[in-house]
Design a protein around this motif. Structure first.
Motif, short mmCIF file in Angstrom:
data_model
loop_
_atom_site.label_atom_id
_atom_site.label_comp_id
_atom_site.label_asym_id
_atom_site.label_seq_id
_atom_site.Cartn_x
_atom_site.Cartn_y
_atom_site.Cartn_z
N LEU A 87 0.83 -1.20 0.00
CA LEU A 87 0.00 0.00 0.00
C LEU A 87 0.86 1.26 0.00
CD1 LEU A 87 -2.92 -0.97 2.43
CD2 LEU A 87 -3.09 -0.49 -0.01
N PHE A 88 2.12 1.12 0.44
CA PHE A 88 3.05 2.24 0.43
C PHE A 88 3.88 2.29 -0.85
CE2 PHE A 88 2.24 1.98 4.98
CZ PHE A 88 2.14 3.32 5.33
N ILE A 89 4.35 1.13 -1.31
CA ILE A 89 5.32 1.14 -2.41
C ILE A 89 4.71 0.81 -3.77
CG2 ILE A 89 7.23 0.61 -0.86
CD1 ILE A 89 7.06 -2.28 -1.71
N ALA A 90 3.63 0.04 -3.80
CA ALA A 90 3.01 -0.33 -5.09
C ALA A 90 1.55 -0.71 -4.85
CB ALA A 90 3.76 -1.49 -5.74
N PRO A 91 0.68 0.27 -4.53
CA PRO A 91 -0.71 -0.05 -4.19
C PRO A 91 -1.49 -0.71 -5.32
CG PRO A 91 -0.38 2.33 -4.44
CD PRO A 91 0.97 1.71 -4.42
N HIS A 92 -1.07 -0.50 -6.59
CA HIS A 92 -1.79 -1.13 -7.69
C HIS A 92 -1.68 -2.65 -7.63
CE1 HIS A 92 2.35 -0.46 -9.06
NE2 HIS A 92 2.19 -1.55 -9.79
N LYS A 93 -0.58 -3.17 -7.04
CA LYS A 93 -0.45 -4.63 -6.90
C LYS A 93 -1.50 -5.20 -5.96
CE LYS A 93 4.53 -4.98 -7.84
NZ LYS A 93 5.83 -5.45 -7.30
N VAL A 94 -1.83 -4.43 -4.92
CA VAL A 94 -2.85 -4.88 -3.97
C VAL A 94 -4.19 -5.05 -4.67
CG1 VAL A 94 -4.10 -4.30 -1.86
CG2 VAL A 94 -1.66 -3.76 -2.05
N TYR A 95 -4.53 -4.11 -5.54
CA TYR A 95 -5.83 -4.18 -6.21
C TYR A 95 -5.85 -5.21 -7.33
CZ TYR A 95 -7.41 -0.21 -3.52
OH TYR A 95 -7.79 0.62 -2.49
N ARG A 96 -4.69 -5.59 -7.86
CA ARG A 96 -4.68 -6.71 -8.80
C ARG A 96 -5.20 -7.97 -8.11
NH1 ARG A 96 1.29 -6.06 -11.56
NH2 ARG A 96 0.84 -4.24 -12.86
N ASN A 97 -4.83 -8.14 -6.85
CA ASN A 97 -5.29 -9.33 -6.13
C ASN A 97 -6.77 -9.25 -5.79
OD1 ASN A 97 -3.03 -11.38 -5.22
ND2 ASN A 97 -2.10 -9.36 -5.38
N PHE A 98 -7.33 -8.03 -5.70
CA PHE A 98 -8.77 -7.90 -5.56
C PHE A 98 -9.46 -8.40 -6.83
CE2 PHE A 98 -7.66 -5.47 -1.94
CZ PHE A 98 -8.79 -5.33 -1.15
N GLN A 99 -8.82 -8.16 -7.98
CA GLN A 99 -9.37 -8.69 -9.24
C GLN A 99 -9.34 -10.21 -9.24
OE1 GLN A 99 -6.85 -6.67 -12.14
NE2 GLN A 99 -8.55 -5.33 -12.67
N TYR A 100 -8.24 -10.80 -8.80
CA TYR A 100 -8.15 -12.25 -8.76
C TYR A 100 -9.21 -12.85 -7.84
CZ TYR A 100 -3.55 -11.61 -10.90
OH TYR A 100 -2.53 -11.27 -11.74
N ARG A 101 -9.49 -12.16 -6.73
CA ARG A 101 -10.49 -12.66 -5.80
C ARG A 101 -11.87 -12.73 -6.45
NH1 ARG A 101 -9.84 -9.15 -2.27
NH2 ARG A 101 -8.20 -10.22 -1.12
N LYS A 102 -12.16 -11.78 -7.34
CA LYS A 102 -13.44 -11.81 -8.05
C LYS A 102 -13.56 -13.07 -8.88
CE LYS A 102 -17.34 -10.29 -9.71
NZ LYS A 102 -18.55 -10.26 -8.86
N GLN A 103 -12.45 -13.52 -9.47
CA GLN A 103 -12.49 -14.72 -10.30
C GLN A 103 -12.53 -15.99 -9.48
OE1 GLN A 103 -9.35 -14.59 -13.22
NE2 GLN A 103 -10.49 -13.17 -14.50
N THR A 104 -11.89 -15.99 -8.30
CA THR A 104 -11.84 -17.21 -7.51
C THR A 104 -12.93 -17.30 -6.44
OG1 THR A 104 -10.26 -16.17 -5.98
CG2 THR A 104 -9.35 -17.42 -7.85
N LYS A 105 -13.32 -16.14 -5.88
CA LYS A 105 -14.30 -16.11 -4.81
C LYS A 105 -15.63 -15.47 -5.22
CE LYS A 105 -11.41 -17.67 -1.63
NZ LYS A 105 -11.61 -18.88 -0.81
N ASN A 106 -15.69 -14.94 -6.42
CA ASN A 106 -16.88 -14.26 -6.93
C ASN A 106 -17.27 -13.04 -6.11
OD1 ASN A 106 -18.64 -14.00 -9.00
ND2 ASN A 106 -20.15 -15.45 -8.23
N GLN A 107 -16.28 -12.36 -5.54
CA GLN A 107 -16.52 -11.10 -4.85
C GLN A 107 -15.21 -10.31 -4.84
OE1 GLN A 107 -17.55 -12.80 -0.92
NE2 GLN A 107 -15.79 -11.65 -0.12
N PHE A 108 -15.34 -9.00 -4.87
CA PHE A 108 -14.15 -8.15 -4.81
C PHE A 108 -13.68 -7.96 -3.37
CE2 PHE A 108 -15.71 -6.68 -9.00
CZ PHE A 108 -14.52 -6.75 -9.71
N ALA A 109 -14.61 -7.89 -2.43
CA ALA A 109 -14.27 -7.60 -1.05
C ALA A 109 -13.49 -8.75 -0.41
CB ALA A 109 -15.54 -7.31 -0.24
N ARG A 110 -12.69 -8.43 0.61
CA ARG A 110 -11.95 -9.44 1.34
C ARG A 110 -12.89 -10.40 2.08
NH1 ARG A 110 -8.80 -4.73 2.81
NH2 ARG A 110 -6.70 -4.84 1.93
N ASP A 111 -12.52 -11.66 2.12
CA ASP A 111 -13.23 -12.61 2.97
C ASP A 111 -12.32 -13.15 4.06
OD1 ASP A 111 -11.55 -14.13 1.42
OD2 ASP A 111 -13.00 -15.73 1.06
#
Length: 289
Positions: A87-111
């Motif tokens: 979140l300090f050095i490369a916040p866009h990487k964090v949101y890439r994993n939110f995209q992956y969660r949508k494909q694997t968990k069918n939701q953007f939010a953390r579970d």
């Protein structure tokens, strides 16, 4: 399909190499290095998830999240730490994993509540440090901790997340076949992501400068203290923008950067008028606790 060259974060249950399931593909919708690299198609938004099952209701997701909040062995703390660092050095990487969660968990939010648990620990540590810097008693430090957690973070976060949820769904979401909207839980996750750097900058890094410099009646004190605020709130605005910009069904997310203009204007006015924002915050906390 060419395999994904993105390096997975440590122990992330949401990351995986390039896959050929159901013909979905991770595409780069912008140039190389863009924050939307590896974004997915609109069909993925509508039908993502194993078996293309319907999304669970918000209440079901909330219950599942709350059931896991005390099951520490099931939490991925290493991945949560990876998120906090990036979140300090490369916040866009964090949101890439939110995209992956949508494909694997069918939701953007953390579970996984691991991020929230670590953030709560950070609140405790920084509040103690802030209270000791202010010279407060242990009882007042405890009251300060309660105020920072339940008012500054949760209550304000709920208001901001609700406002962003309503505004984004009403004005920023692009209509697609099958429908798509911003989850309230995701809006709150974006707030937590953006608030963590604010906490670290204002309640941790700034502590080393408060007593020797910032509380003095010098122009340099105003300059240093208010610059901390400019950096912290600037981070908040930028990380919030990234959170909505990464959603493929959100349009014109660039407007979310507009508060930076107001922030910069306020910063220069505060320097001209010598309004020390940190000293005002200290006075507020002292009168609250």
């Amino acid at each position: 399909m060419q395999p994904n060259n993105y390096v997975s974060p440590p122990s992330s249950v949401y990351s995986y190499p390039g896959s050929s399931h159901t013909g979905r593909s991770l595409k780069s919708s912008h140039s190389q290095g863009s924050i939307n690299d590896y974004s997915y198609t609109m069909e993925d938004v509508q039908f993502s998830g194993v078996g293309r099952k319907a999304c669970a209701t918000g209440m079901e997701k909330c219950k599942k999240y709350m059931r896991r909040i005390f099951k520490f062995r099931q939490m991925d703390f290493e991945f949560a730490l990876w998120q906090m660092l990036n979140l300090f050095i490369a916040p866009h990487k964090v949101y890439r994993n939110f995209q992956y969660r949508k494909q694997t968990k069918n939701q953007f939010a953390r579970d996984d509540p691991a991020f929230l648990v670590l953030m709560s620990i950070a609140f405790c540590v920084t509040s103690i440090g802030f209270g000791l810097t202010m010279g407060l008693s242990w009882f007042k430090i405890f009251k300060l901790l309660l105020w920072v957690v339940f008012i500054d973070c949760i209550a304000v976060g709920i208001l901001i997340a609700t406002a962003m949820w309503l505004i984004s769904n009403k004005y920023l979401v692009r209509y697609i076949k099958g429908g798509a909207d911003v989850e309230w839980a995701y809006a709150f996750d974006v707030h937590l992501n953006a608030f963590f750097p604010v906490l670290m900058i204002l309640h941790c890094l700034q502590l080393f400068f408060i007593n020797p410099l910032i509380v003095k009646d010098w122009f340099l004190s105003v300059l240093v203290g208010n610059t901390f605020w400019l950096a912290a709130l600037g981070y908040y605005v930028y990380i919030t923008f990234l959170g909505y910009n990464v959603l493929p069904f959100v349009k014109k997310s660039i407007v979310l950067l507009s508060p930076l203009l107001l922030l910069g204007t306020t910063y220069f006015i505060s320097l001209i008028t010598r309004w020390n924002i940190t000293k005002a915050l200290l006075w507020f906390y002292e009168n609250r606790v």
